[in-house]
Design a protein around this motif. Structure first.
Motif, mmCIF file in Angstrom:
data_model
loop_
_atom_site.group_PDB
_atom_site.id
_atom_site.type_symbol
_atom_site.label_atom_id
_atom_site.label_comp_id
_atom_site.label_asym_id
_atom_site.label_seq_id
_atom_site.Cartn_x
_atom_site.Cartn_y
_atom_site.Cartn_z
ATOM 1 N N VAL A 174 0.530 -1.049 -0.503
ATOM 2 C CA VAL A 174 0.081 -0.270 -0.067
ATOM 3 C C VAL A 174 0.537 1.451 0.080
ATOM 4 N N GLY A 175 2.162 1.096 0.554
ATOM 5 C CA GLY A 175 3.098 2.620 0.369
ATOM 6 C C GLY A 175 3.633 2.567 -0.546
ATOM 7 N N ALA A 176 3.795 1.282 -1.368
ATOM 8 C CA ALA A 176 4.483 2.385 -2.871
ATOM 9 C C ALA A 176 3.559 2.178 -3.906
ATOM 10 N N THR A 177 2.147 1.622 -3.583
ATOM 11 C CA THR A 177 1.163 1.898 -4.524
ATOM 12 C C THR A 177 0.695 3.475 -4.507
ATOM 13 N N TYR A 235 -8.368 -0.412 0.491
ATOM 14 C CA TYR A 235 -6.943 -0.593 0.640
ATOM 15 C C TYR A 235 -7.831 0.754 2.238
ATOM 16 N N ALA A 236 -8.605 0.749 2.606
ATOM 17 C CA ALA A 236 -9.440 1.878 4.001
ATOM 18 C C ALA A 236 -8.955 0.656 4.729
ATOM 19 N N ALA A 237 -9.506 -0.635 4.318
ATOM 20 C CA ALA A 237 -9.630 -2.067 5.788
ATOM 21 C C ALA A 237 -7.796 -1.484 5.809
ATOM 22 N N GLY A 238 -6.758 -1.804 4.994
ATOM 23 C CA GLY A 238 -5.554 -2.499 5.066
ATOM 24 C C GLY A 238 -5.104 -0.975 5.765
#
Ligand code: FES
Length: 381
Positions: free
Chosen positions: A55-58, A163-166
């Motif tokens: 998620v950080g890289a995305t 994404y929000a859940a992650g």
């Protein structure tokens, strides 16, 4: 019992276990997200690393992609932030907020959104201001869900809620001291220990400053890349689908959303020699098979598109994507209509059915009339 044992009476007090050790840690250290993980919980943080780095890289990629895409930071036009915001005002529970706070400043909002995504992604990757970054990632993903993904049905086709859940998972867990960037002067200015100088507040401010500066540097590099290599985005694709051969009836398509570069190029093709009849969009002679002609639907004011299919028949659709309102574009090689914003694909040979989401429903068809004698194509009543 030996004499030695008799000299050292056995204590009945329990030996301090992991819980007792946790209780003995000062509150300041308990709050510190960078506290090393206990061996028993270390596995948890290791298990979260793939999610964290993905998620950080995305998010860094998504922010850069917005800055590099020449269509995005525009007030109008296909794929622009202005067009997307306008779409949100049609179908989002936050339509009122978008109208008041975002629609008047589309380029600024798009830029801040890209900058925030980069800062949040860097926070996840470096571990700086980690929990706040992850919480912000959850909040911005929720915002995207309530706007860009709101019309996606069923909801699980939309990407923003996962994404929000992650991000929420990462915010709750913290990083456990794993893969945290150590900044020497930060340790000097705000030590991460129990000393009198230790200050979680000062540390958070300093980490936030570092993240903001890093985000500006990365965004600046992305902007320079975009300026140098204008015409291609990070995905390496061209910025528009070719629309060869379509001629534009004078006055059509000159208002409303700006045409894409490809469509604008098509609009400069020589017009038919015969003056067009009133309300005429094109003629069968000027509109070759596998070509398209953008125009503005006079009834709705929406961008629309007239397409001559490979079999010679002619169809027309409202070009506003049914996902979030971007303007779809015709792709001659495939003969399909694609949305530049989130990749929805429609099939013009089958009433613009959705071939690929996230668009929930087909494009609206527009009635047209073809005069068999003259070949003139006009909008039907
Ligand atoms: Fe999202 Fe078209 S606006 S796919």
């Amino acid at each position: 019992m030996s004499r030695r044992d008799r000299r050292r009476p056995v204590s009945l007090r329990p030996m301090p276990g992991p819980d007792a050790q946790m209780r003995s840690v000062s509150p300041a250290r308990m709050r510190a997200a960078s506290a090393p993980a206990a061996p028993s919980s270390r596995n948890l943080f290791v298990a979260l690393l793939p999610l964290r780095f993905f998620v950080g890289a995305t998010f860094v990629y998504a922010g850069l992609d917005k800055l590099i895409d020449p269509r995005f930071l525009q007030a109008t036009g296909p794929g622009s932030i202005g067009e997307q915001l306008t779409g949100f005002t049609h179908a989002s529970p936050l339509a009122g907020l978008v109208t008041v706070f975002a629609l008047p400043f589309p380029v600024l909002i798009g830029f801040l959104m890209a900058l925030a995504e980069i800062a949040i992604g860097l926070g996840a990757l470096t571990g700086l201001l980690y929990r706040a970054s992850a919480a912000a990632g959850a909040a911005i993903s929720l915002l995207f869900f309530l706007t860009a993904s709101w019309t996606v049905h069923p909801y699980y086709y939309g990407p923003d809620l996962p994404y929000a859940a992650g991000w929420l998972t990462l915010a709750l867990a913290g990083h456990g001291g794993l893969a945290v960037l150590r900044v020497p002067f930060l340790a000097m200015l705000a030590p991460d220990d129990d000393s009198a100088e230790a200050s979680p507040g000062r540390r958070a401010v300093l980490q936030g400053g570092i993240l903001a500066a890093a985000a500006v540097v990365v965004a600046g590099a992305g902007g320079m890349w975009g300026a140098l290599f204008r015409g291609s985005d990070l995905r390496g694709s061209d910025t528009g689908a070719a629309v060869p051969g379509a001629s534009l009836t004078p006055g059509v398509g000159t208002t409303g959303a700006s045409p894409s570069p490809a469509i604008a190029a098509a609009s400069t093709a020589p017009a038919s020699a015969a003056p067009p009849a009133a309300g005429q969009l094109a003629t069968l002679t000027s509109l070759k098979p596998r070509t398209a002609l953008p125009f503005v639907d006079p009834t709705s004011g929406d961008p629309a598109i007239l397409i001559r299919l490979a079999n010679g028949s002619v169809v027309a659709f409202d070009a506003v994507c049914t996902h979030a309102g971007c303007t779809v574009e015709y792709d001659p090689p495939s003969g399909l209509l694609g949305c530049p914003c989130h990749g929805a694909v429609f099939d013009p040979t089958h009433n613009a059915d959705v071939l690929q989401g996230p668009a929930p429903v087909p494009l609206a068809a527009l009635p047209i009339v073809v005069n068999k004698a003259t070949g003139a194509i006009t909008l039907g009543g």
